[in-house]
Write an enzyme that holds these catalytic residues in place. Structure first.
Site, PDB file in Angstrom:
ATOM      1  N   HIS A  59      12.836  -2.947   2.733  1.00  0.00           N
ATOM      2  CA  HIS A  59      12.349  -1.616   3.060  1.00  0.00           C
ATOM      3  C   HIS A  59      13.112  -0.380   2.726  1.00  0.00           C
ATOM      4  O   HIS A  59      14.265  -0.265   2.808  1.00  0.00           O
ATOM      5  CB  HIS A  59      12.114  -1.768   4.446  1.00  0.00           C
ATOM      6  N   LEU A  60      12.501   0.631   2.056  1.00  0.00           N
ATOM      7  CA  LEU A  60      13.331   1.917   1.672  1.00  0.00           C
ATOM      8  C   LEU A  60      13.929   2.591   2.935  1.00  0.00           C
ATOM      9  O   LEU A  60      15.268   2.723   3.166  1.00  0.00           O
ATOM     10  CB  LEU A  60      12.415   2.933   1.026  1.00  0.00           C
ATOM     11  N   SER A  61      13.152   2.678   4.055  1.00  0.00           N
ATOM     12  CA  SER A  61      13.661   3.386   5.214  1.00  0.00           C
ATOM     13  C   SER A  61      14.099   2.227   6.178  1.00  0.00           C
ATOM     14  O   SER A  61      13.988   1.030   5.971  1.00  0.00           O
ATOM     15  CB  SER A  61      12.351   4.238   5.784  1.00  0.00           C
TER      16      SER A  61
ATOM     17  N   GLU B   8      12.740  -9.713   2.062  1.00  0.00           N
ATOM     18  CA  GLU B   8      12.134  -8.501   2.644  1.00  0.00           C
ATOM     19  C   GLU B   8      12.803  -7.186   2.254  1.00  0.00           C
ATOM     20  O   GLU B   8      14.151  -7.185   2.612  1.00  0.00           O
ATOM     21  CB  GLU B   8      11.654  -8.740   4.077  1.00  0.00           C
TER      22      GLU B   8
ATOM     23  N   TYR C  69      11.495   8.630   1.928  1.00  0.00           N
ATOM     24  CA  TYR C  69      11.473   7.496   0.752  1.00  0.00           C
ATOM     25  C   TYR C  69      12.129   7.780  -0.509  1.00  0.00           C
ATOM     26  O   TYR C  69      12.421   7.042  -1.187  1.00  0.00           O
ATOM     27  CB  TYR C  69       9.829   7.261   0.524  1.00  0.00           C
TER      28      TYR C  69
ATOM     29  N   HIS D 139       3.530  -4.581   9.157  1.00  0.00           N
ATOM     30  CA  HIS D 139       3.694  -4.484  10.559  1.00  0.00           C
ATOM     31  C   HIS D 139       2.115  -5.124  11.148  1.00  0.00           C
ATOM     32  O   HIS D 139       1.787  -4.850  12.161  1.00  0.00           O
ATOM     33  CB  HIS D 139       3.745  -3.167  11.018  1.00  0.00           C
TER      34      HIS D 139
ATOM     35  N   ASP E  12       1.443 -15.774   6.726  1.00  0.00           N
ATOM     36  CA  ASP E  12       1.023 -17.242   6.555  1.00  0.00           C
ATOM     37  C   ASP E  12       1.217 -17.595   4.821  1.00  0.00           C
ATOM     38  O   ASP E  12       1.523 -18.840   4.451  1.00  0.00           O
ATOM     39  CB  ASP E  12      -0.524 -17.312   6.809  1.00  0.00           C
TER      40      ASP E  12
ATOM     41  N   ALA F  38       2.874  -0.649   4.705  1.00  0.00           N
ATOM     42  CA  ALA F  38       2.363  -0.783   6.386  1.00  0.00           C
ATOM     43  C   ALA F  38       1.840  -2.338   6.395  1.00  0.00           C
ATOM     44  O   ALA F  38       1.806  -2.616   7.825  1.00  0.00           O
ATOM     45  CB  ALA F  38       1.422   0.211   6.435  1.00  0.00           C
TER      46      ALA F  38
ATOM     47  N   ARG G 282       6.753   0.295  14.075  1.00  0.00           N
ATOM     48  CA  ARG G 282       7.289  -0.069  12.716  1.00  0.00           C
ATOM     49  C   ARG G 282       8.529  -1.066  12.867  1.00  0.00           C
ATOM     50  O   ARG G 282       8.998  -1.726  12.205  1.00  0.00           O
ATOM     51  CB  ARG G 282       8.127   1.011  11.732  1.00  0.00           C
TER      52      ARG G 282
ATOM     53  N   ASN H 135       8.011  -5.634  -0.242  1.00  0.00           N
ATOM     54  CA  ASN H 135       8.102  -4.469   0.399  1.00  0.00           C
ATOM     55  C   ASN H 135       6.572  -4.297   0.551  1.00  0.00           C
ATOM     56  O   ASN H 135       5.778  -3.891  -0.120  1.00  0.00           O
ATOM     57  CB  ASN H 135       8.553  -3.356  -0.161  1.00  0.00           C
TER      58      ASN H 135
ATOM     59  N   ARG I 128      12.806   4.377  13.174  1.00  0.00           N
ATOM     60  CA  ARG I 128      11.295   4.894  13.144  1.00  0.00           C
ATOM     61  C   ARG I 128      10.533   4.591  14.196  1.00  0.00           C
ATOM     62  O   ARG I 128      11.073   4.062  15.329  1.00  0.00           O
ATOM     63  CB  ARG I 128      10.684   4.717  11.742  1.00  0.00           C
TER      64      ARG I 128
ATOM     65  N   ARG J  90       5.558  12.423  -2.651  1.00  0.00           N
ATOM     66  CA  ARG J  90       5.439  12.894  -1.410  1.00  0.00           C
ATOM     67  C   ARG J  90       6.639  12.409  -0.464  1.00  0.00           C
ATOM     68  O   ARG J  90       7.173  11.235  -0.892  1.00  0.00           O
ATOM     69  CB  ARG J  90       4.064  12.383  -0.556  1.00  0.00           C
TER      70      ARG J  90
ATOM     71  N   PRO K 172       0.899  -1.147   0.079  1.00  0.00           N
ATOM     72  CA  PRO K 172       0.001   0.029   0.191  1.00  0.00           C
ATOM     73  C   PRO K 172       0.807   1.205  -0.119  1.00  0.00           C
ATOM     74  O   PRO K 172       1.823   1.485   0.796  1.00  0.00           O
ATOM     75  CB  PRO K 172      -0.914   0.155   1.246  1.00  0.00           C
ATOM     76  N   ASN K 173       0.395   2.260  -0.872  1.00  0.00           N
ATOM     77  CA  ASN K 173       0.986   3.686  -0.828  1.00  0.00           C
ATOM     78  C   ASN K 173       2.277   3.718  -1.507  1.00  0.00           C
ATOM     79  O   ASN K 173       2.736   4.750  -1.789  1.00  0.00           O
ATOM     80  CB  ASN K 173       0.923   4.265   0.443  1.00  0.00           C
TER      81      ASN K 173
HETATM   82  O1  CA2 Z   1      10.472   1.779   4.390  1.00  0.00           O
HETATM   83  C1  CA2 Z   1       9.532   1.319   3.896  1.00  0.00           C
HETATM   84  O2  CA2 Z   1       9.844   0.814   2.359  1.00  0.00           O
HETATM   85  C2  CA2 Z   1       8.224   0.859   4.424  1.00  0.00           C
HETATM   86  O3  CA2 Z   1       7.741  -0.386   3.932  1.00  0.00           O
HETATM   87  C3  CA2 Z   1       7.349   1.914   3.579  1.00  0.00           C
HETATM   88  C4  CA2 Z   1       5.882   2.075   4.353  1.00  0.00           C
HETATM   89  C5  CA2 Z   1       5.963   1.937   5.622  1.00  0.00           C
HETATM   90  O4  CA2 Z   1       4.695   1.879   6.291  1.00  0.00           O
HETATM   91  C6  CA2 Z   1       6.896   1.029   6.286  1.00  0.00           C
HETATM   92  O5  CA2 Z   1       6.874   1.061   7.742  1.00  0.00           O
HETATM   93  C7  CA2 Z   1       8.214   1.055   6.011  1.00  0.00           C
HETATM   94  C8  CA2 Z   1       5.082   3.108   3.714  1.00  0.00           C
HETATM   95  C9  CA2 Z   1       5.015   3.123   2.270  1.00  0.00           C
HETATM   96  C10 CA2 Z   1       4.287   4.487   1.552  1.00  0.00           C
HETATM   97  O6  CA2 Z   1       4.877   5.163   0.854  1.00  0.00           O
HETATM   98  C11 CA2 Z   1       5.033   6.567   0.473  1.00  0.00           C
HETATM   99  C12 CA2 Z   1       5.687   6.988  -0.535  1.00  0.00           C
HETATM  100  C13 CA2 Z   1       5.445   8.425  -0.510  1.00  0.00           C
HETATM  101  C14 CA2 Z   1       4.532   9.088  -0.227  1.00  0.00           C
HETATM  102  C15 CA2 Z   1       3.865   8.312   0.899  1.00  0.00           C
HETATM  103  C16 CA2 Z   1       3.843   7.094   1.382  1.00  0.00           C
END
Ligand code: CA2
Length: 145
Positions: free
Chosen positions: A101-103, A99, A24, A81, A88, A78, A112, A75, A108, A19, A11-12
């Site tokens: 993750h960008l961040s 797995e 990210y 978590h 499963d 959210a 998370r 990836n 954080r 943004r 998602p997202n």
């Molecule tokens: O760091 C990551 O890759 C995350 O998987 C990114 C998720 C976050 O919930 C995880 O804790 C860590 C969020 C992805 C949302 O990406 C956005 C990108 C641009 C603007 C808003 C959200």
């Protein structure tokens, strides 16, 4: 024979590059797809790169990967978590998973720090931005060799 990696973005992540670049990065998901594709091809691998905002769709993709792909890079956004269903599904298929993750999720918020993906993954790459996706291709190449 060329092996294939299913790359799942949760998602997202379709909003990447529009943004929160301070968290990210400035690249779009399409930029990451192109770089990952080039990296995979240099290692005689192919990628099937997808994004979904829907948990059930991701579960279906993981189940289908059993017959169609040799490895999964995920990836889960959210859902990392929260999603017992994705954990499963990953545990139910014997397809190795990396797995990403960008961040750095451990730098954080506390919520998370826990990942439902990790128990089903060979390992996690977190905090290297989009380079983490390229590192995951290297990891898959090593796992499959
Ligand atoms: O760091 C990551 O890759 C995350 O998987 C990114 C998720 C976050 O919930 C995880 O804790 C860590 C969020 C992805 C949302 O990406 C956005 C990108 C641009 C603007 C808003 C959200």
């Amino acid at each position: 024979m060329t092996k294939s990696i299913l790359v799942i973005n949760g998602p997202n992540l379709n909003l990447l590059g529009t943004r929160e670049p301070e968290i990210y990065g400035a690249e779009t998901l399409d930029d990451i797809k192109d770089k990952m594709s080039a990296k995979a091809s240099s290692l005689d691998l192919t990628i099937d790169f997808r994004q979904s905002n829907t948990e059930g769709e991701i579960v279906n993709w993981i189940q289908e990967a059993r017959d169609a792909h040799d490895a999964i890079v995920i990836n889960a956004g959210a859902l990392t978590h929260t999603s017992v269903a994705i954990m499963d599904a990953l545990l139910a298929v014997d397809t190795p998973c990396v797995e990403v993750h960008l961040s750095n999720i451990f730098k954080r918020e506390e919520f998370r720090h826990h990942s439902f993906i990790s128990p089903a993954a060979v390992g996690m790459i977190t905090g290297f931005g989009s380079v983490g996706y390229l590192m995951a291709v290297d990891a898959v190449s090593d796992i499959l060799s």
